[in-house]
Scaffold this motif. Structure first.
Motif, mmCIF file in Angstrom:
data_model
loop_
_atom_site.group_PDB
_atom_site.id
_atom_site.type_symbol
_atom_site.label_atom_id
_atom_site.label_comp_id
_atom_site.label_asym_id
_atom_site.label_seq_id
_atom_site.Cartn_x
_atom_site.Cartn_y
_atom_site.Cartn_z
ATOM 1 N N GLY A 180 11.158 5.962 -5.712
ATOM 2 C CA GLY A 180 10.914 6.975 -4.679
ATOM 3 C C GLY A 180 9.524 6.926 -4.058
ATOM 4 O O GLY A 180 9.232 7.681 -3.123
ATOM 5 N N THR A 181 8.651 6.044 -4.537
ATOM 6 C CA THR A 181 7.278 5.954 -4.008
ATOM 7 C C THR A 181 7.282 5.615 -2.503
ATOM 8 O O THR A 181 7.907 4.630 -2.101
ATOM 9 N N PRO A 182 6.583 6.397 -1.668
ATOM 10 C CA PRO A 182 6.496 6.067 -0.234
ATOM 11 C C PRO A 182 5.548 4.880 0.009
ATOM 12 O O PRO A 182 4.455 4.839 -0.551
ATOM 13 N N ASP A 185 4.710 -2.000 -10.486
ATOM 14 C CA ASP A 185 4.211 -0.920 -11.350
ATOM 15 C C ASP A 185 4.424 0.421 -10.630
ATOM 16 O O ASP A 185 3.572 1.288 -10.683
ATOM 17 N N LEU A 186 5.547 0.542 -9.939
ATOM 18 C CA LEU A 186 5.766 1.686 -9.056
ATOM 19 C C LEU A 186 6.970 2.521 -9.449
ATOM 20 O O LEU A 186 8.012 1.998 -9.844
ATOM 21 N N LEU A 187 6.791 3.807 -9.274
ATOM 22 C CA LEU A 187 7.825 4.782 -9.576
ATOM 23 C C LEU A 187 8.930 4.754 -8.519
ATOM 24 O O LEU A 187 8.641 4.555 -7.333
ATOM 25 N N GLN A 190 0.875 -1.165 0.000
ATOM 26 C CA GLN A 190 0.000 0.000 0.000
ATOM 27 C C GLN A 190 0.912 1.214 0.000
ATOM 28 O O GLN A 190 1.856 1.294 0.795
ATOM 29 N N PHE A 191 0.652 2.133 -0.911
ATOM 30 C CA PHE A 191 1.619 3.215 -1.116
ATOM 31 C C PHE A 191 0.925 4.512 -1.497
ATOM 32 O O PHE A 191 -0.292 4.532 -1.744
ATOM 33 N N LEU A 192 1.706 5.580 -1.559
ATOM 34 C CA LEU A 192 1.187 6.885 -1.956
ATOM 35 C C LEU A 192 1.593 7.173 -3.401
ATOM 36 O O LEU A 192 2.773 7.046 -3.744
ATOM 37 N N PHE A 193 0.618 7.563 -4.230
ATOM 38 C CA PHE A 193 0.936 8.020 -5.587
ATOM 39 C C PHE A 193 1.518 9.429 -5.439
ATOM 40 O O PHE A 193 0.859 10.427 -5.734
ATOM 41 N N HIS A 194 2.746 9.511 -4.935
ATOM 42 C CA HIS A 194 3.261 10.826 -4.529
ATOM 43 C C HIS A 194 3.402 11.803 -5.687
ATOM 44 O O HIS A 194 3.344 13.004 -5.480
ATOM 45 N N GLU A 195 3.569 11.285 -6.898
ATOM 46 C CA GLU A 195 3.709 12.208 -8.026
ATOM 47 C C GLU A 195 2.372 12.530 -8.691
ATOM 48 O O GLU A 195 2.338 13.048 -9.800
ATOM 49 N N ALA A 196 1.282 12.177 -8.041
ATOM 50 C CA ALA A 196 -0.035 12.543 -8.583
ATOM 51 C C ALA A 196 -0.651 13.645 -7.721
ATOM 52 O O ALA A 196 -1.583 14.328 -8.152
HETATM 53 N N1 SAH Z 1 -1.619 -1.151 -8.875
HETATM 54 C C1 SAH Z 1 -1.850 0.226 -8.452
HETATM 55 C C2 SAH Z 1 -1.458 1.237 -9.511
HETATM 56 C C3 SAH Z 1 -2.371 1.350 -10.698
HETATM 57 S S1 SAH Z 1 -2.150 2.818 -11.607
HETATM 58 C C4 SAH Z 1 -3.286 0.397 -8.002
HETATM 59 O O1 SAH Z 1 -4.174 -0.232 -8.572
HETATM 60 O O2 SAH Z 1 -3.536 1.151 -7.063
HETATM 61 C C5 SAH Z 1 -0.596 2.492 -12.330
HETATM 62 C C6 SAH Z 1 0.070 3.788 -12.717
HETATM 63 O O3 SAH Z 1 0.459 4.476 -11.550
HETATM 64 C C7 SAH Z 1 1.353 3.592 -13.488
HETATM 65 O O4 SAH Z 1 1.086 3.522 -14.855
HETATM 66 C C8 SAH Z 1 2.208 4.780 -13.089
HETATM 67 O O5 SAH Z 1 2.228 5.739 -14.105
HETATM 68 C C9 SAH Z 1 1.507 5.361 -11.876
HETATM 69 N N2 SAH Z 1 2.392 5.474 -10.705
HETATM 70 C C10 SAH Z 1 3.166 4.512 -10.136
HETATM 71 N N3 SAH Z 1 3.803 5.012 -9.040
HETATM 72 C C11 SAH Z 1 3.414 6.311 -8.924
HETATM 73 C C12 SAH Z 1 3.710 7.355 -7.998
HETATM 74 N N4 SAH Z 1 4.533 7.168 -6.973
HETATM 75 N N5 SAH Z 1 3.125 8.575 -8.194
HETATM 76 C C13 SAH Z 1 2.283 8.768 -9.237
HETATM 77 N N6 SAH Z 1 1.954 7.829 -10.138
HETATM 78 C C14 SAH Z 1 2.515 6.609 -9.992
#
Ligand code: SAH
Length: 233
Positions: A128-130, A124-126, A59-65
């Motif tokens: 540096g992802t926390p 599927d993670l960038l 479980q992680f943070l999409f920190h770059e979103a």
């Molecule tokens: N399996 C996860 C991610 C699905 S979305 C879930 O269902 O929650 C997958 C996309 O997340 C990738 O194509 C990538 O572009 C984006 N991604 C991965 N790590 C990220 C991050 N730390 N910040 C922002 N986007 C990220």
């Protein structure tokens, strides 16, 4: 209601930018990385018996979103980027709380220079992802045979990926220098067609960062050609 939580780890990944990362884990088998455990959770005993599982949930943070915010409806790539669906019917990174969930292959615990790492692949993670939590994947309850998968239909259709002699030689040299298998990684990523739906069918050159390499490739009607694989700053 507000709760404070703290990251327990940080991802090290072959993916250095968002472009090129597959839409879900498991799709690119050659993708490699690790979870570096941060001081809150870097005690070996916390992972006792975890090596008896082949896969783990992260479980992680999409920190770059976070900076881009979120909208109540999204256009999933599965629907060709046309139709809008509710955010909660999607796996979009742009959501309230920006939390992500991925199941990845687990290869074991490694200690290096006083730090603890969990080696993983198929992520599927960038970089540096926390990471906020880690749990074993348990097929008896996590795998549901009769589940329906909505509008998400997996396609076996793969794109033909070719390499120029220069690109091929660079991959080989990189393998000899670092032990990292770049060629199958590029093949698998491009085989998934990482382009946004709106750009499909057009001839265009693209670049993506993998490890410390800049990969340039040309997209044509039904094939991709990897032009060069060069060191990036
Ligand atoms: N399996 C996860 C991610 C699905 S979305 C879930 O269902 O929650 C997958 C996309 O997340 C990738 O194509 C990538 O572009 C984006 N991604 C991965 N790590 C990220 C991050 N730390 N910040 C922002 N986007 C990220």
């Amino acid at each position: 209601m507000e709760y404070r939580i703290q990251a327990i780890g940080r991802i090290h990944s072959c993916y250095r930018e968002k472009f090129g990362i597959p839409r879900q884990p498991g799709l690119v088998k050659s993708a490699k990385g690790a979870v570096e455990l941060l001081p809150l959770c870097d005690r070996e005993e916390m992972f006792r018996e975890l090596d008896t599982f082949s896969h783990i949930w992260l479980q992680f943070l999409f920190h770059e979103a976070v900076a881009d915010g979120w909208r109540p409806t999204v256009r999933p790539p599965w629907l060709g980027g046309q139709k809008r669906v509710g955010l909660y019917a999607s796996r979009s990174p742009h959501r309230p709380n920006f939390l992500g969930l991925s199941v990845v292959r687990y290869h074991g615990l490694r200690k290096e220079k006083g730090k603890l790492f969990l080696d993983i692949s198929e992520l599927d993670l960038l970089d540096g992802t926390p990471v906020f939590d880690i749990k074993p994947y348990v097929p008896y309850s996590d795998s549901i045979r009769e589940a329906s998968s909505g509008f998400v239909q997996f396609s076996e259709k793969k794109i033909v990926v070719r390499f120029t002699p220069e690109a091929e030689a660079s991959c080989l040299q990189y393998l000899q220098q670092t032990g990292r298998e770049l060629k199958p990684l590029i093949q698998e990523i491009l085989g998934q067609d990482p382009r946004p739906a709106s750009q499909r069918g057009r001839k265009r050159e693209y670049g993506m960062l993998l490890w410390d390499r800049n990969v340039r490739w040309l997209a044509e009607e039904s094939s991709f050609t990897v032009l060069s694989v060069r060191e990036c700053g």
